[in-house]
Design an enzyme around this catalytic site. Structure first.
Site, PDB file in Angstrom:
ATOM      1  N   GLU B 200       0.866  -1.182   0.000  1.00  0.00           N
ATOM      2  CA  GLU B 200       0.000   0.000   0.000  1.00  0.00           C
ATOM      3  C   GLU B 200       0.900   1.228   0.000  1.00  0.00           C
ATOM      4  O   GLU B 200       1.957   1.210   0.619  1.00  0.00           O
ATOM      5  CB  GLU B 200      -0.830  -0.019   1.287  1.00  0.00           C
ATOM      6  CG  GLU B 200      -2.089   0.790   1.245  1.00  0.00           C
ATOM      7  CD  GLU B 200      -2.877   0.597   2.550  1.00  0.00           C
ATOM      8  OE1 GLU B 200      -3.776  -0.256   2.573  1.00  0.00           O
ATOM      9  OE2 GLU B 200      -2.549   1.275   3.530  1.00  0.00           O
ATOM     10  N   ARG B 292     -24.608   8.894   6.009  1.00  0.00           N
ATOM     11  CA  ARG B 292     -25.457   9.393   7.101  1.00  0.00           C
ATOM     12  C   ARG B 292     -25.008  10.800   7.477  1.00  0.00           C
ATOM     13  O   ARG B 292     -24.029  11.311   6.929  1.00  0.00           O
ATOM     14  CB  ARG B 292     -25.291   8.491   8.322  1.00  0.00           C
ATOM     15  CG  ARG B 292     -23.815   8.359   8.687  1.00  0.00           C
ATOM     16  CD  ARG B 292     -23.582   7.720  10.021  1.00  0.00           C
ATOM     17  NE  ARG B 292     -22.209   7.283  10.165  1.00  0.00           N
ATOM     18  CZ  ARG B 292     -21.181   8.036  10.509  1.00  0.00           C
ATOM     19  NH1 ARG B 292     -21.348   9.326  10.727  1.00  0.00           N
ATOM     20  NH2 ARG B 292     -19.958   7.535  10.616  1.00  0.00           N
TER      21      ARG B 292
END
Lengths: 158, 491
Positions: B200, B292
């Protein structure tokens, strides 16, 4: 009127020597003392006390809370409680209300200083309770899954 | 039109949603557990419905119980708040099936964004940058080296079976790569019995920047600017602000545009947040999307002047963004900083501090907003998140906002459980925070000083004076408890 009170804050014990209109603050460890002027606190409807500078104080359940200069201090004012006594090291108590998720010792075990004895969990956080000295496990008072309250005795060492 | 809104949550966010509903003339329904039966959010709602036991798994997380509450009260819409069921696909689905309006995105969007691998793939497809990496099958050193060069140094080697830092290596140059790989594979093999690793990109001094987005049912998506949330402790945000300090205007514009692109590509509906990790080099990558309302939404409300809960309601009613904006362009005016006040003890490994709140006093001052869920007498229990309140300072400039917030914290009094209030002040007063140099390592790297020398003396002095005045004036407290009961031994 002469009264002396003991206050505990962060493991340290202070002796307050209160005189007639002023008091002397005695720190037995560092030896400093200061003379204080006498302020007048005002009692509020909610039972707290305040000073014009914004300080707030409250007495409740053996605790004295003081909020001053934007910071909060909490003192234990129970006189007899001795700090950091020898006996306390042998009593492993839950530092908070929570759930026992691990109990790693049983009566008769020998433990080394720093060894984890139990793990308590509260609000998704785990807290390991470790031995403060080399000792034998004398009694175990709870097991995984138990809900315990603050200061509840979990393990007794000897 | 929504007539009655059920809030499937608790504490400060329930109260905050109720506030907007009251203003809009919408009736509110609070749901509660045993532990919450006397909480302010239950008393403040027009109606309340008992869900079950104190543990969330017996109350706030039980979908059938919430559906029962909807039916019993005749609510026509549900706001999930944050946490609990807010990002559970089954919940959104159950409400759609029950023909109750869900104040969130479509169930399939919740599902997609809740899946790390699928959401990453969807974003890559939409042209949104994701953290470069290699998660292929090959474990050949030569293949991995080639992949590392493609990703660009520094790279992180991580154990596939990983965790706890074992088998994790940071590699800054090509020369170091093969020896580091060998050692990472060996460590992973020893620790997990599985030597496989993946790669990564390692991002130096990363910042957490997120963008508030809104989509309507006609497929329009806009952004309401960025929030800086780099100051975190154990991946938990502590301080949030908008705008992000010291952010190159070009990067800011691009990051907001990419967020809109990300949300548009999946036909996003309602309020959402696209989170990015921003490197020192100005490159940023998609982290995840929160489907949300965020805890930190008040900073966006402060700088845009919009009520995001109202927007959620209006959009769920079928209104378009254009009708909400009424021809105006969203703007970002002034600066807002939010801190999260927790019942936790910074001096004791941030352990949660629970118990009765003996006194709660929140400041009422200009340019300061307090969203709190507790009052004097509230019980902080071990069942829920220990956040007591969010305090938000606003100002024309960042410095003004910071000062307003510090003044607000100075007048925040919580007696009973220990809070992180002094720690929060310590962060706001740290020179690196003052200059706006934030990254996600901030709290590990900087020592936060929250008690100056001499304070102990000051506090004790005040205490002494308190005792003196009480003794002399013989207060009712004094008489009620008697000297021996409360004051300790008299020598």
């Amino acid at each position: 009127m002469n009264r002396t009170f003991r206050l505990r804050w962060k493991e340290k014990e202070y002796v307050l020597d209160l005189g007639e209109s002023s008091s002397r603050l005695l720190d037995p460890e560092n030896g400093w003392e200061s003379l204080l002027t006498h302020y007048s606190w005002t009692k509020e409807e909610d039972g707290s006390y305040s000073l014009p500078d914004g300080s707030v104080a409250l007495l409740k359940s053996g605790k004295l809370y003081i909020h001053t200069k934007g910071k909060t201090f909490q003192f234990s004012i129970k006189g007899k409680e001795s700090s950091n006594s020898e006996a306390a090291q042998f009593e492993i108590k839950s530092p908070m209300p929570g759930k026992i998720i691990k109990m790693e010792v049983k009566p008769g075990d020998k433990v080394k200083k720093g060894q984890t004895l139990a793990v308590v969990e509260a609000m998704k956080m785990e807290h390991a309770l470790r031995a403060g000295l080399d000792a034998d496990v004398k009694e175990v008072h709870s097991q995984p899954g138990d809900i315990v309250s603050q200061d509840q005795l979990l393990v007794l060492l000897s | 039109m929504i007539q009655k809104l059920l809030i499937a949550n608790r504490g400060e966010i329930s109260l905050r949603i109720q506030k907007t509903c009251k203003r809009l003339g919408i009736k509110t329904v609070a749901v509660y557990s045993d532990a919450d039966k006397d909480s302010p959010f239950v008393k403040n709602a027009d109606e309340s419905f008992y869900l079950g036991g104190s543990e969330p798994s017996k109350s706030y997380l039980v979908i059938p119980n919430i559906l029962k509450a909807v039916q019993a009260t005749g609510a026509d819409a549900v706001h999930p708040g944050y946490g609990f069921l807010s990002e559970k696909t089954e919940f959104a689905k159950a409400l759609y099936q029950a023909k109750v309006s869900f104040l969130g995105p479509r169930p399939e969007t919740v599902d997609l964004m809740g899946d790390k691998i699928r959401s990453r793939a969807a974003m890559e497809k939409a042209g949104v940058p994701v953290v470069p990496g290699y998660e292929g099958d090959s474990q050949e050193p030569s293949v991995l080296l080639k992949e590392a060069e493609r990703i660009g140094f520094p790279v992180m080697i991580k154990a596939s079976a990983g965790g706890g830092g074992k088998g994790m290596k940071r590699v800054f140059s090509k020369e170091e790569f093969l020896p580091s790989l060998e050692s990472a594979q060996r460590e992973a093999g020893n620790a997990f019995g599985d030597a496989r690793v993946f790669l990564e990109k390692y991002i130096i001094n990363p910042r957490h920047i997120e963008v508030q987005v809104f989509g309507d049912s006609s497929g329009n998506v806009i952004h309401l600017f960025e929030r800086e949330c780099s100051i975190q402790r154990r991946h938990q945000k502590v301080v949030e602000e908008s705008p992000a300090p010291n952010l190159d205007p070009k990067i800011k514009q691009k990051i907001c545009e990419v967020a809109v692109q990300a949300a548009s590509s999946i036909g996003y509906l309602g309020a959402g947040t696209v989170e990015f990790i921003l490197g020192e080099d100005g490159n940023f990558y998609f982290l995840e999307m929160n489907t949300r309302l965020q805890v930190e939404h008040p900073v966006t409300e402060a700088v845009t002047g919009f009520d995001l809960v109202e927007w959620q309601i209006r959009i769920a009613e079928g209104n378009t963004l254009a009708s909400l904006l009424q021809g105006k362009e969203p703007g970002q005016t002034g600066h807002a900083i939010e801190v999260r006040l927790y019942a936790e003890d910074p001096e004791n490994e941030f352990l949660p501090s629970i118990g009765r709140i003996e006194l709660a006093k929140f400041p009422d001052q200009q340019n300061l907003r307090v969203d709190s869920g507790v009052v004097t007498g509230s019980e902080v229990s071990l069942y829920y998140d220990p956040m007591l309140a969010k305090i938000i300072g606003y100002g024309k400039t960042r410095e003004e906002a910071r000062k307003n917030l510090i003044a607000g914290l100075e007048h925040t009094v919580i007696f009973g459980p220990v809070t992180n209030v002094n720690y929060l002040r310590g962060i706001l007063e740290h020179s690196e925070f003052v200059s706006g140099h934030t990254n996600t390592h901030f709290l590990e790297k900087h020592k936060i000083e929250w008690e100056e020398v001499g304070e102990e003396k000051e506090a004790l002095a005040k205490t002494a004076s308190f005792l003196v005045s009480r003794t002399v004036q013989s207060s009712s407290v004094w008489e009620a408890v008697g000297p021996k009961g409360l004051w300790g031994e008299i020598l």
